[in-house]
Motif scaffolding. Structure first.
Motif, PDB file in Angstrom:
ATOM      1  N   PRO A 476       4.763  -5.106   9.804  1.00  0.00           N
ATOM      2  CA  PRO A 476       4.107  -5.545   8.570  1.00  0.00           C
ATOM      3  C   PRO A 476       2.598  -5.309   8.590  1.00  0.00           C
ATOM      4  CG  PRO A 476       5.685  -7.191   9.318  1.00  0.00           C
ATOM      5  CD  PRO A 476       5.576  -6.180  10.412  1.00  0.00           C
ATOM      6  N   VAL A 477       1.988  -5.410   9.758  1.00  0.00           N
ATOM      7  CA  VAL A 477       0.543  -5.197   9.847  1.00  0.00           C
ATOM      8  C   VAL A 477       0.201  -3.748   9.516  1.00  0.00           C
ATOM      9  CG1 VAL A 477      -1.453  -5.205  11.381  1.00  0.00           C
ATOM     10  CG2 VAL A 477       0.226  -7.052  11.520  1.00  0.00           C
ATOM     11  N   LEU A 478       0.924  -2.800  10.131  1.00  0.00           N
ATOM     12  CA  LEU A 478       0.648  -1.386   9.872  1.00  0.00           C
ATOM     13  C   LEU A 478       0.929  -1.021   8.418  1.00  0.00           C
ATOM     14  CD1 LEU A 478       2.055   0.379  13.074  1.00  0.00           C
ATOM     15  CD2 LEU A 478      -0.327  -0.141  12.515  1.00  0.00           C
ATOM     16  N   ARG A 479       2.001  -1.545   7.866  1.00  0.00           N
ATOM     17  CA  ARG A 479       2.330  -1.229   6.476  1.00  0.00           C
ATOM     18  C   ARG A 479       1.310  -1.830   5.515  1.00  0.00           C
ATOM     19  NH1 ARG A 479       9.034  -1.702   6.332  1.00  0.00           N
ATOM     20  NH2 ARG A 479       9.381   0.305   7.400  1.00  0.00           N
ATOM     21  N   GLY A 480       0.918  -3.048   5.777  1.00  0.00           N
ATOM     22  CA  GLY A 480      -0.099  -3.652   4.913  1.00  0.00           C
ATOM     23  C   GLY A 480      -1.423  -2.921   5.008  1.00  0.00           C
ATOM     24  N   GLN A 481      -1.801  -2.559   6.219  1.00  0.00           N
ATOM     25  CA  GLN A 481      -3.034  -1.802   6.412  1.00  0.00           C
ATOM     26  C   GLN A 481      -2.951  -0.453   5.709  1.00  0.00           C
ATOM     27  OE1 GLN A 481      -3.746  -0.711  10.493  1.00  0.00           O
ATOM     28  NE2 GLN A 481      -5.940  -0.468  10.189  1.00  0.00           N
ATOM     29  N   TRP A 482      -1.802   0.205   5.767  1.00  0.00           N
ATOM     30  CA  TRP A 482      -1.623   1.508   5.120  1.00  0.00           C
ATOM     31  C   TRP A 482      -1.808   1.399   3.609  1.00  0.00           C
ATOM     32  CZ3 TRP A 482       1.753   3.255   1.399  1.00  0.00           C
ATOM     33  CH2 TRP A 482       1.786   4.633   1.197  1.00  0.00           C
ATOM     34  N   GLU A 485      -5.526   0.829   2.820  1.00  0.00           N
ATOM     35  CA  GLU A 485      -6.420   1.933   3.138  1.00  0.00           C
ATOM     36  C   GLU A 485      -6.066   3.211   2.391  1.00  0.00           C
ATOM     37  OE1 GLU A 485      -8.274   4.165   7.095  1.00  0.00           O
ATOM     38  OE2 GLU A 485      -7.115   2.311   7.255  1.00  0.00           O
ATOM     39  N   GLN A 486      -4.818   3.660   2.461  1.00  0.00           N
ATOM     40  CA  GLN A 486      -4.446   4.954   1.902  1.00  0.00           C
ATOM     41  C   GLN A 486      -4.233   4.913   0.394  1.00  0.00           C
ATOM     42  OE1 GLN A 486      -5.228   6.133   5.321  1.00  0.00           O
ATOM     43  NE2 GLN A 486      -4.354   7.719   4.032  1.00  0.00           N
ATOM     44  N   VAL A 487      -3.702   3.817  -0.118  1.00  0.00           N
ATOM     45  CA  VAL A 487      -3.362   3.749  -1.542  1.00  0.00           C
ATOM     46  C   VAL A 487      -4.474   3.117  -2.356  1.00  0.00           C
ATOM     47  CG1 VAL A 487      -1.678   2.919  -3.236  1.00  0.00           C
ATOM     48  CG2 VAL A 487      -0.914   3.625  -0.963  1.00  0.00           C
ATOM     49  N   MET A 488      -4.990   1.990  -1.893  1.00  0.00           N
ATOM     50  CA  MET A 488      -5.964   1.248  -2.697  1.00  0.00           C
ATOM     51  C   MET A 488      -7.413   1.506  -2.292  1.00  0.00           C
ATOM     52  SD  MET A 488      -3.668   0.060  -4.555  1.00  0.00           S
ATOM     53  CE  MET A 488      -4.649  -0.868  -5.721  1.00  0.00           C
ATOM     54  N   GLY A 489      -7.643   2.078  -1.118  1.00  0.00           N
ATOM     55  CA  GLY A 489      -9.013   2.353  -0.698  1.00  0.00           C
ATOM     56  C   GLY A 489      -9.813   1.113  -0.378  1.00  0.00           C
ATOM     57  N   THR A 490      -9.130   0.029   0.007  1.00  0.00           N
ATOM     58  CA  THR A 490      -9.815  -1.230   0.335  1.00  0.00           C
ATOM     59  C   THR A 490      -9.383  -1.704   1.718  1.00  0.00           C
ATOM     60  OG1 THR A 490      -8.067  -2.479  -0.795  1.00  0.00           O
ATOM     61  CG2 THR A 490     -10.046  -1.924  -2.074  1.00  0.00           C
ATOM     62  N   PRO A 491      -9.678  -0.942   2.760  1.00  0.00           N
ATOM     63  CA  PRO A 491      -9.204  -1.308   4.096  1.00  0.00           C
ATOM     64  C   PRO A 491      -9.790  -2.630   4.559  1.00  0.00           C
ATOM     65  CG  PRO A 491     -10.875   0.409   4.240  1.00  0.00           C
ATOM     66  CD  PRO A 491     -10.539   0.253   2.787  1.00  0.00           C
ATOM     67  N   ALA A 492      -8.999  -3.351   5.336  1.00  0.00           N
ATOM     68  CA  ALA A 492      -9.515  -4.579   5.932  1.00  0.00           C
ATOM     69  C   ALA A 492     -10.627  -4.225   6.909  1.00  0.00           C
ATOM     70  CB  ALA A 492      -8.393  -5.320   6.654  1.00  0.00           C
ATOM     71  N   VAL A 584       0.067  -1.696  -9.340  1.00  0.00           N
ATOM     72  CA  VAL A 584      -0.206  -0.952 -10.578  1.00  0.00           C
ATOM     73  C   VAL A 584      -1.249  -1.672 -11.422  1.00  0.00           C
ATOM     74  CG1 VAL A 584       0.811  -0.271 -12.796  1.00  0.00           C
ATOM     75  CG2 VAL A 584       1.990   0.273 -10.660  1.00  0.00           C
ATOM     76  N   GLU A 585      -1.269  -2.984 -11.356  1.00  0.00           N
ATOM     77  CA  GLU A 585      -2.265  -3.742 -12.127  1.00  0.00           C
ATOM     78  C   GLU A 585      -3.675  -3.567 -11.563  1.00  0.00           C
ATOM     79  OE1 GLU A 585      -0.977  -7.770 -12.373  1.00  0.00           O
ATOM     80  OE2 GLU A 585       0.898  -7.272 -13.404  1.00  0.00           O
ATOM     81  N   GLU A 586      -3.779  -3.091 -10.322  1.00  0.00           N
ATOM     82  CA  GLU A 586      -5.090  -2.827  -9.714  1.00  0.00           C
ATOM     83  C   GLU A 586      -5.489  -1.372  -9.991  1.00  0.00           C
ATOM     84  OE1 GLU A 586      -6.924  -5.013  -8.211  1.00  0.00           O
ATOM     85  OE2 GLU A 586      -5.596  -6.643  -7.612  1.00  0.00           O
ATOM     86  N   LYS A 587      -5.468  -0.996 -11.263  1.00  0.00           N
ATOM     87  CA  LYS A 587      -5.680   0.403 -11.647  1.00  0.00           C
ATOM     88  C   LYS A 587      -7.032   0.935 -11.197  1.00  0.00           C
ATOM     89  CE  LYS A 587      -2.712   0.735 -15.768  1.00  0.00           C
ATOM     90  NZ  LYS A 587      -2.069  -0.575 -15.728  1.00  0.00           N
ATOM     91  N   GLU A 588      -8.073   0.137 -11.312  1.00  0.00           N
ATOM     92  CA  GLU A 588      -9.411   0.623 -10.989  1.00  0.00           C
ATOM     93  C   GLU A 588      -9.529   0.971  -9.508  1.00  0.00           C
ATOM     94  OE1 GLU A 588     -12.919  -1.029 -12.391  1.00  0.00           O
ATOM     95  OE2 GLU A 588     -12.216  -1.424 -14.428  1.00  0.00           O
ATOM     96  N   LYS A 589      -8.965   0.146  -8.659  1.00  0.00           N
ATOM     97  CA  LYS A 589      -9.039   0.420  -7.221  1.00  0.00           C
ATOM     98  C   LYS A 589      -8.291   1.708  -6.879  1.00  0.00           C
ATOM     99  CE  LYS A 589      -9.490  -4.415  -5.722  1.00  0.00           C
ATOM    100  NZ  LYS A 589      -8.834  -5.528  -4.975  1.00  0.00           N
ATOM    101  N   PHE A 590      -7.094   1.864  -7.447  1.00  0.00           N
ATOM    102  CA  PHE A 590      -6.319   3.061  -7.154  1.00  0.00           C
ATOM    103  C   PHE A 590      -7.012   4.298  -7.705  1.00  0.00           C
ATOM    104  CE2 PHE A 590      -2.888   6.058  -8.477  1.00  0.00           C
ATOM    105  CZ  PHE A 590      -2.571   6.491  -7.207  1.00  0.00           C
ATOM    106  N   ALA A 591      -7.552   4.207  -8.918  1.00  0.00           N
ATOM    107  CA  ALA A 591      -8.246   5.351  -9.515  1.00  0.00           C
ATOM    108  C   ALA A 591      -9.460   5.745  -8.694  1.00  0.00           C
ATOM    109  CB  ALA A 591      -8.655   5.018 -10.953  1.00  0.00           C
ATOM    110  N   GLU A 592     -10.199   4.765  -8.203  1.00  0.00           N
ATOM    111  CA  GLU A 592     -11.380   5.059  -7.387  1.00  0.00           C
ATOM    112  C   GLU A 592     -10.976   5.713  -6.069  1.00  0.00           C
ATOM    113  OE1 GLU A 592     -14.715   2.490  -4.943  1.00  0.00           O
ATOM    114  OE2 GLU A 592     -14.351   1.954  -7.047  1.00  0.00           O
TER     115      GLU A 592
END
Length: 656
Positions: A476-482, A485-492, A584-592
């Motif tokens: 779960p840690v690796l998947r959450g981190q992925w 980082e990779q999808v939302m661009g907001t790494p811990a 999907v509701e976090e559109k701005e983060k994903f778009a950025e």
């Protein structure tokens, strides 16, 4: 001393000098006068070299250029101060005067830095192995597996293998380039049709010329020379080199290549039946190991401000972005006859190229690297004793799913949001059986609706789920981190140096039952909670997927999986379908994040603060066009950094 070694020496000297001497400007003094006392009072007790909370050491920012170089971090710091999140609760609060003064001086510096367009640092890029292979295919109609032939490359910037800072040259690689050129030209000569298409104007000396040369040889020891083979060679070599070098040849380059042919042909080969073709083949090898082919070089003008690159250089940038290869004849003609810097012309050509099947190469290169599955899917990942069904064929199908899905959503449907939100994926029979999805037969990949199977989009792909697992169980840690980082661009943020990492490697499949409780204990520690409260809930929402991406309802076939979680923002969800909706509701983060990734890939370097106007425009284009990916790509190719560069000052110093 050669120019190359002079440049290396100068880089060393400039680096040594700059580490000891820095111009102390009025702006630097003002920054230290206003900012440093406030930072010392409220910030550096946590953000220093010893503690470095969130990976930040404010003591490093002594000069204004260091502030600009980490402008995005300072923008986030300003945002946190404005929201009263910094200093954190429990610490003395900033007075309004201190907060306004610090925010004011930071914003002033950053606004000033963005006042003038900046193309960012210049990048000298060698062809990546992937680009080399596609370029050979388009140039010579030959398939050459460059990824397997050359030494393995690293990745840099945002994780892509086309980044200038990792595309360095080594003696081993140069030796392989010579071997590759020899192999490629041999393959050409063995295919008469391909050879004749390139060397269509062959030559053999007639009987009269042979007799004349032998008579001359009785009176002179010089090699015989005559015009006809030289003329015909020029008709072959110059067009070939021009196309291979992706630009017009200087007179010096033309002369050098023809003289090289003369030296080879007239010294010994003219007597042989196929001597003319042998001489051409040797010249072709020289062309294929030339820096003008191996590097995507651009003119380095002796000026100290940014300038527009040439039309041909822009054509090359465009083709290597969209096709991972050289420009075609149409683009070359447009670059020669029209102004490729004209937004209408550039957009027209970009649209034409995105309709071509070669645009699929963008998906093949970008998608696996963006999602971080390129390396895991190219080598054994899962424990074969625990998961014997995870075969190399299944692994290849998982990788193909990533490419075909990205191509369908991003390149065909032009809907970037479907990368997360899609209710379909691309499957062949073997992968469909692995996912337990019926009615899919045959080896061809096709679009399959998967609404009821917890899949659709990148979160439900086997390649992603396997790559973010350990070899023997999920993580779960690796998947959450992925996801962060990779999808939302907001790494811990990285953990503090005094916090031990959770050792997951010692686990066994049975430990999945106890992992949730173990991680809850880990999050109870104050120093751990900040990161794990972000990562763990996302990972547990994906627990219905096992370590090789299969759907499951139970651990060990008997204990119900609990995929209900509370996200960091307080939202309660259950399972991957609701997780997709939340993302999907976090559109701005994903778009950025997607904009920054595409920009890094396009420019061949990491994204810097000076690039923020460009990726923000790309982000805006996505949000205002309902995530039309073509609009974002057009914003990228028409951007200032894509069409401009600045001089490599090191080269200027050498010339002076």
């Amino acid at each position: 001393m050669s120019c190359f070694y002079s440049r290396i020496l100068l880089l060393f000297l400039l680096g040594s000098w700059s580490s000891h001497v820095t111009a102390d400007t009025k702006q630097d003094k003002y920054w230290r006068k206003i900012a440093h006392p406030i930072l010392a009072k409220h910030c550096t007790s946590c953000h220093n070299a010893a503690d470095k909370k969130a990976g930040i050491d404010f003591d490093l920012y002594y000069y204004v250029p260091s502030v600009i170089g980490h402008g995005e971090m300072w923008q986030k710091a300003v945002e946190m101060m404005q929201q009263s999140k910094m200093p954190p609760s429990g610490q003395p609060r900033m007075s309004d005067g201190d907060r306004d003064a610090l925010i004011g001086v930071v914003n002033s510096i950053l606004d000033s830095a963005l006042a003038q367009p900046d193309p960012g640092p210049p990048v000298l890029r060698r062809l990546s192995h992937r680009e080399y292979g596609y370029t050979i295919r388009d140039l010579l109609d030959l398939d050459f597996d460059a990824m397997a032939f050359f030494p393995k490359e690293g990745s840099g910037g945002e994780g892509f293998d086309n980044q200038g800072r990792v595309l360095f040259m080594t003696p081993l690689l140069m030796e392989r380039y010579y071997m590759a050129a020899d192999s490629i030209v041999k393959a050409l000569r063995q295919d008469e049709d391909r050879w004749n298409r390139i060397a269509e104007n062959s030559y053999r000396p007639g009987l009269f010329r042979k007799v004349l040369n032998r008579i001359k040889g009785l009176w002179s020891s010089d090699d015989p020379r005559w015009e006809e083979p030289r003329r015909r060679a020029q008709q072959v070599i110059i067009p070939f080199a021009t196309k291979t070098f992706r630009g017009f040849l200087s007179q010096e380059d033309r002369t050098e290549l023809i003289e090289f042919f003369d030296e080879i042909y007239f010294s010994r080969l003219w007597k042989k039946k196929d001597g003319f073709d042998q001489a051409l083949a040797t010249v072709f090898k020289r062309v294929l190991v030339s820096p003008m082919f191996l590097y995507r070089s651009e003119v380095n003008l002796p000026i100290h401000k940014p300038y527009a690159i040439s039309n041909l250089e822009l054509a090359s940038r465009l083709s290597y972005l969209l096709w991972t290869s050289m420009p075609d004849d149409i683009l070359i003609q447009v670059a020669y006859r029209e102004d490729l810097h004209d937004p209408k012309v550039l957009s027209r050509e970009a649209r034409r190229m995105m309709k071509d099947m070669k645009f699929r190469r963008f998906a093949q290169s970008f998608a696996p690297q963006w999602l971080g599955v390129e390396e895991p899917m190219s080598s054994p990942h899962a424990d074969q004793e625990l998961f014997p069904e995870f075969t190399s064929n299944l692994q290849n199908s998982m990788r193909q799913e990533v490419i075909d899905f990205f191509y369908q959503a991003f390149c065909v449907e032009k809907n970037a949001l479907n990368l997360i939100a899609a209710d379909y994926t691309m499957l062949d029979e073997s992968l469909a059986k692995h996912y337990e999805i019926p009615n899919v037969q045959g080896p061809e990949f096709r679009k399959v609706q998967v609404t009821d199977y917890g899949r659709g989009g990148v979160l439900g792909m086997g390649a992603v789920l396997t790559s973010t697992s350990l070899s023997n169980r999920t993580s779960p840690v690796l998947r959450g981190q992925w996801v962060l980082e990779q999808v939302m661009g907001t790494p811990a943020p990285p953990p503090p140096p005094d916090v031990p990492e959770l050792n997951e490697e010692e686990g066994t499949p049975a430990d999945e039952l106890d992992l949730r409780a173990l991680l809850e204990l880990h999050r109870a520690a104050p120093n751990c909670a900040g990161c794990h409260n972000k990562m763990d809930p996302i990972g547990f929402a994906m627990e219905n997927f096992d370590a090789i991406g299969r759907w499951r309802q139970h651990y060990r076939g008997e204990i119900q999986i609990d995929a209900s979680v509370i996200l960091e923002n307080g939202r309660q969800i259950e399972g991957p379908i609701e997780l997709k909706k939340a993302l999907v509701e976090e559109k701005e983060k994903f778009a950025e994040n997607l904009s920054r990734k595409v920009m890094s890939y396009a420019l061949g370097r990491g994204v810097v603060f000076a690039d923020s106007p460009t990726w923000r425009e790309m982000k805006r284009s996505l949000l205002e066009s309902n995530f039309n990916s073509e609009d974002m790509m057009l914003a990228m190719v028409n951007s200032y950094p894509f069409r401009h560069r600045q001089s490599d000052m090191t080269e200027l110093y050498i010339k002076q």
